[in-house]
Design a protein around this motif. Sequence first.
Motif, PDB file in Angstrom:
ATOM      1  N   ASP A 157       0.862  -1.175   0.000  1.00  0.00           N
ATOM      2  CA  ASP A 157       0.000   0.000   0.000  1.00  0.00           C
ATOM      3  C   ASP A 157       0.902   1.229   0.000  1.00  0.00           C
ATOM      4  OD1 ASP A 157      -1.777   2.069   0.464  1.00  0.00           O
ATOM      5  OD2 ASP A 157      -2.750   1.110   2.174  1.00  0.00           O
ATOM      6  N   ASP A 202       0.248   4.254   0.323  1.00  0.00           N
ATOM      7  CA  ASP A 202      -0.107   5.198   1.385  1.00  0.00           C
ATOM      8  C   ASP A 202       0.648   4.927   2.684  1.00  0.00           C
ATOM      9  OD1 ASP A 202      -1.866   7.279   0.641  1.00  0.00           O
ATOM     10  OD2 ASP A 202      -3.519   5.867   0.464  1.00  0.00           O
ATOM     11  N   GLN A 224      -4.313  10.467  -7.470  1.00  0.00           N
ATOM     12  CA  GLN A 224      -5.630  10.967  -7.057  1.00  0.00           C
ATOM     13  C   GLN A 224      -6.376   9.983  -6.164  1.00  0.00           C
ATOM     14  OE1 GLN A 224      -4.930   9.906 -10.116  1.00  0.00           O
ATOM     15  NE2 GLN A 224      -6.498   8.389 -10.572  1.00  0.00           N
ATOM     16  N   THR A 225      -5.912   8.749  -6.056  1.00  0.00           N
ATOM     17  CA  THR A 225      -6.563   7.748  -5.211  1.00  0.00           C
ATOM     18  C   THR A 225      -5.949   7.674  -3.816  1.00  0.00           C
ATOM     19  OG1 THR A 225      -5.115   5.927  -5.854  1.00  0.00           O
ATOM     20  CG2 THR A 225      -7.036   6.347  -7.257  1.00  0.00           C
ATOM     21  N   MET A 226      -4.895   8.430  -3.586  1.00  0.00           N
ATOM     22  CA  MET A 226      -4.138   8.312  -2.342  1.00  0.00           C
ATOM     23  C   MET A 226      -4.607   9.278  -1.272  1.00  0.00           C
ATOM     24  SD  MET A 226      -0.413   7.517  -3.785  1.00  0.00           S
ATOM     25  CE  MET A 226      -0.046   7.114  -2.117  1.00  0.00           C
ATOM     26  N   ARG A 227      -4.375   8.894  -0.030  1.00  0.00           N
ATOM     27  CA  ARG A 227      -4.664   9.765   1.110  1.00  0.00           C
ATOM     28  C   ARG A 227      -3.440  10.594   1.483  1.00  0.00           C
ATOM     29  NH1 ARG A 227      -6.737   4.741   3.146  1.00  0.00           N
ATOM     30  NH2 ARG A 227      -8.939   4.647   2.683  1.00  0.00           N
ATOM     31  N   ASN A 228      -2.262   9.971   1.431  1.00  0.00           N
ATOM     32  CA  ASN A 228      -1.014  10.621   1.842  1.00  0.00           C
ATOM     33  C   ASN A 228      -0.200  11.033   0.617  1.00  0.00           C
ATOM     34  OD1 ASN A 228      -1.459  10.205   4.666  1.00  0.00           O
ATOM     35  ND2 ASN A 228      -0.947   8.052   4.343  1.00  0.00           N
ATOM     36  N   THR A 229      -0.745  11.968  -0.148  1.00  0.00           N
ATOM     37  CA  THR A 229      -0.079  12.367  -1.394  1.00  0.00           C
ATOM     38  C   THR A 229       1.289  13.003  -1.130  1.00  0.00           C
ATOM     39  OG1 THR A 229      -1.319  14.444  -1.395  1.00  0.00           O
ATOM     40  CG2 THR A 229      -2.195  12.643  -2.715  1.00  0.00           C
TER      41      THR A 229
END
Length: 116
Positions: free
Chosen positions: A64, A66, A87-92
């Motif tokens: 993962d 992230d 764009q799908t990540m939380r921790n860009t």
Amino acid sequence: MRNDLQIIADWIKKDSKVLDLGCGDGVLLEHLKQSKNVSGYGIEISPDAILGCAKRGVNVIKKDIDQGMCSFREQSFDYVVMSQSLQTMRNTDRALLDMLRIGREGIISFPNMGYI
């Protein structure tokens, strides 16, 4: 192959080492391996996509993004690619910093969300 993947492939030099974050079924790495003698790994979380990589003969690690990429040494790849995954990540911010740390160059592509 998707248009953005072909553009990315054109940027990558022969005999490079590539890390593809969110590699999907490995189509980019397979193409680079065949056309440019590239070596490297894909990082993927989807079991179906990992199976697709295995069928293509692409080295893939289940991870993962992230959660961070601390297991990779600094500057251990020539290129780190993230195609249509950011764009799908939380921790860009963490992902981008890891890309800069791990690779000499980073390549990111985004889907066109405004195109219908």
